[in-house]
Write a protein that holds these residues in place. Structure first.
Motif: not given
Length: 225
Positions: A112-114, A130-131, A157-159, A175-180
């Motif tokens: 959550a804190g990036q 869960v994106d 996804g984004g956050s 955020p980059a969607g690497g796992l998906r």
């Protein structure tokens, strides 16, 4: 100097004093120049039929130009096997079952804190994508069924999405969607995707659309071994 074709020999070298020699793509473009030379030759022969001899240089220039044009046209138009290869055959994406036994990618997720969180630092783990669907019931039942020592990770996804109350689920984001992209499965708005990996980072099961805990419960228990 003649310009070389991408795959073939260049045109013959010409004396620099001749200046720039332009070789047209169509040999018929030289028809006017050739006719002008012929007229000049006929005129000189008619004026001095006995003592005139055709000068060597103009004839040589014309001959070289014609030969260069023909050579250029042949070089450009001659078919060459393999010069234009067909499209490369695409490699099909692996099916979810084919990911079993492969290593979990060394991705950095974010909290959550990036702040970065290495995915492989959470092993052994049950990773829920869960994106597409928050599906809190699926996440909560996974947390309740997970044995001690197995991390349940909810990846959005984004956050990060908030983890269900009363659970110790790690809520992270990709955020980059690497796992998906790694699992080659599209996000669904009504289901989550489950990826189970052992403490060595080896994938033991991928469930594209989780319906109930029974879809992966046996493998989940074994992760603690």
């Amino acid at each position: 100097m003649g310009k070389a074709d991408a795959d073939g020999p260049g045109l013959p070298d010409l004396p620099p004093e001749w200046g720039r020699v332009v070789v047209p793509n169509d040999a018929s473009a030289l028809a006017d120049e050739a006719e002008q030379v012929r007229r000049e030759l006929r005129r000189r022969v008619a004026a001095h039929p006995r003592r005139w001899r055709p000068p060597a240089v103009p004839v040589l220039v014309l001959l070289v130009a014609v030969v260069a044009t023909i050579a250029g046209l042949i070089t450009v138009t001659w078919p060459r096997p393999g010069r234009y290869p067909g499209p490369a055959a695409s490699t099909p994406d692996p099916a979810p079952g084919q990911l079993t036994g492969r290593g979990l990618p060394a991705l950095d997720l974010v909290d959550a804190g990036q702040s970065p969180v290495p995915l492989r630092g959470l092993l052994p783990a049950l990773v829920l994508l869960v994106d597409g669907c928050a599906c809190p019931d699926r996440v909560a039942e996974a947390a309740a069924a997970a044995p001690a020592g197995v991390t349940v990770v909810a990846v959005s996804g984004g956050s990060p999405r908030a983890a269900p109350a009363g659970t110790d689920v790690r809520a992270l984001a990709d955020p980059a969607g690497g796992l998906r992209a790694f699992v080659h499965l599209p996000a669904r708005s009504d289901a989550v995707t489950a990826v189970l990996a052992d403490r060595d980072g080896r994938i033991v099961l991928v469930v594209p659309e989780v319906a109930t805990i029974a879809d992966y419960h046996t493998e989940l228990v074994r992760l603690a071994g």
